[in-house]
Design an enzyme around this catalytic site. Structure first.
Site, PDB file in Angstrom:
ATOM      1  N   HIS A 241       0.834  -1.183   0.056  1.00 12.57           N
ATOM      2  CA  HIS A 241       0.115  -0.132   0.005  1.00 12.57           C
ATOM      3  C   HIS A 241       0.983   1.244   0.071  1.00 12.57           C
ATOM      4  CE1 HIS A 241      -3.239  -2.677   1.140  1.00 12.57           C
ATOM      5  NE2 HIS A 241      -3.860  -1.706   0.788  1.00 12.57           N
TER       6      HIS A 241
ATOM      7  N   LYS B 142      -0.634   5.057   4.306  1.00 16.43           N
ATOM      8  CA  LYS B 142      -1.476   4.056   5.137  1.00 16.43           C
ATOM      9  C   LYS B 142      -1.119   3.696   6.596  1.00 16.43           C
ATOM     10  CE  LYS B 142      -3.984  -0.345   4.634  1.00 16.43           C
ATOM     11  NZ  LYS B 142      -5.260   0.481   4.928  1.00 16.43           N
TER      12      LYS B 142
END
Length: 259
Positions: A149, A153
């Site tokens: 990600h 995040k």
């Protein structure tokens, strides 16, 4: 008749995507925008009600469905607000503690609430396919997962990785919390058979990639889901909102209910 949508976290990346789709697709209409006090001023001039909490906007949007992709503490506030008003709520937030999840389940007895760690159709199809693959391959195959990600995040492993991990663990008759391994370092000995590794990588602007590895004698199977844009999650959230309109309180709904 279009489904009226209130977007919580309207200035966020997901909030902006959902707001745009809700305002441009004929099946939906934008009924309200919510963001924190320090950001709500930037929403001035919107053609719908604006506020710094969902509770402040709900009375101005009867029958609307709220969509919340924010943080656990904010999403819980949203759930408490709809539990008091009777509105419906779709939550795409991840990172909830077990206690927070328990509260969501209780609040869902008072209002229609839908929660999913990943709103994409592809990921939720994987949740159906992976258990079948796990059972077919048997215990001779070790299961590992890697998720990638973007560097902003906050939670790790991702909610999607944990959801997929639960699907895999259930197929083996395990509880994920009992067998999950998210870090290996030093002289740790051989890998236990009853283990599912979930490793997280963070960097750049990666929307989301999840790869499950089945590693057995002489071969390896890899199953990957890659999200190319946030539209995938936004479309899934809007689809969940339209579906939730016809549902009654009583349970915390999820993607399995909708499919």
């Amino acid at each position: 008749m279009s489904t009226a949508i209130i977007v919580v976290g309207a200035n966020g990346r997901m909030g902006k995507t959902i707001s745009h789709l809700a305002a441009t697709e004929s099946a939906f209409s934008l009924a309200g925008l919510v963001d924190s006090r320090e950001h709500v001023e930037s929403l001035a001039g919107a053609s719908c009600p604006v506020g710094d909490s969902l509770a402040a906007v709900l009375p101005k949007a009867p029958g609307a469905v709220a969509i919340d992709f924010t943080a656990p503490s904010v999403s819980l506030q949203s759930a408490r607000a709809v539990a008091a008003s009777g509105h419906a709520l779709v939550i795409g937030t991840t990172g909830f503690t077990d206690a927070e999840k328990d509260e969501l389940h209780e609040l869902a007895k008072k209002a229609p609430i839908f929660w999913a760690s990943n709103m994409s159709i592809g990921v939720n199809v994987l949740c159906k396919i992976l258990p079948e693959l796990t059972r077919a391959l048997g215990d001779a195959y070790d299961i590992e997962m890697v998720e990638l990600h973007h560097n902003r995040k906050k939670d790790s492993p991702s909610g999607t990785a944990l959801t997929l991990g639960e699907c895999l663990a259930e197929a083996r008759g395990w509880q994920l919390n009992d067998v999950r391994c998210s870090a290996r370092d030093g002289i740790i000995g051989e890998r236990p058979k009853a283990q599912i590794g979930i490793q997280a990588i963070r960097g750049g602007d990666v929307v989301g990639v999840h790869t499950v590895y089945f590693m057995g004698p002489g071969e390896r199977i890899e199953v990957t889901h890659q999200a190319h844009s946030r539209d995938t999650f936004a479309q899934g959230a809007l689809r969940a909102a339209a579906w939730l309109v016809g549902q009654k309180p009583g349970k915390l709904y999820g993607m399995r209910d909708m499919f």
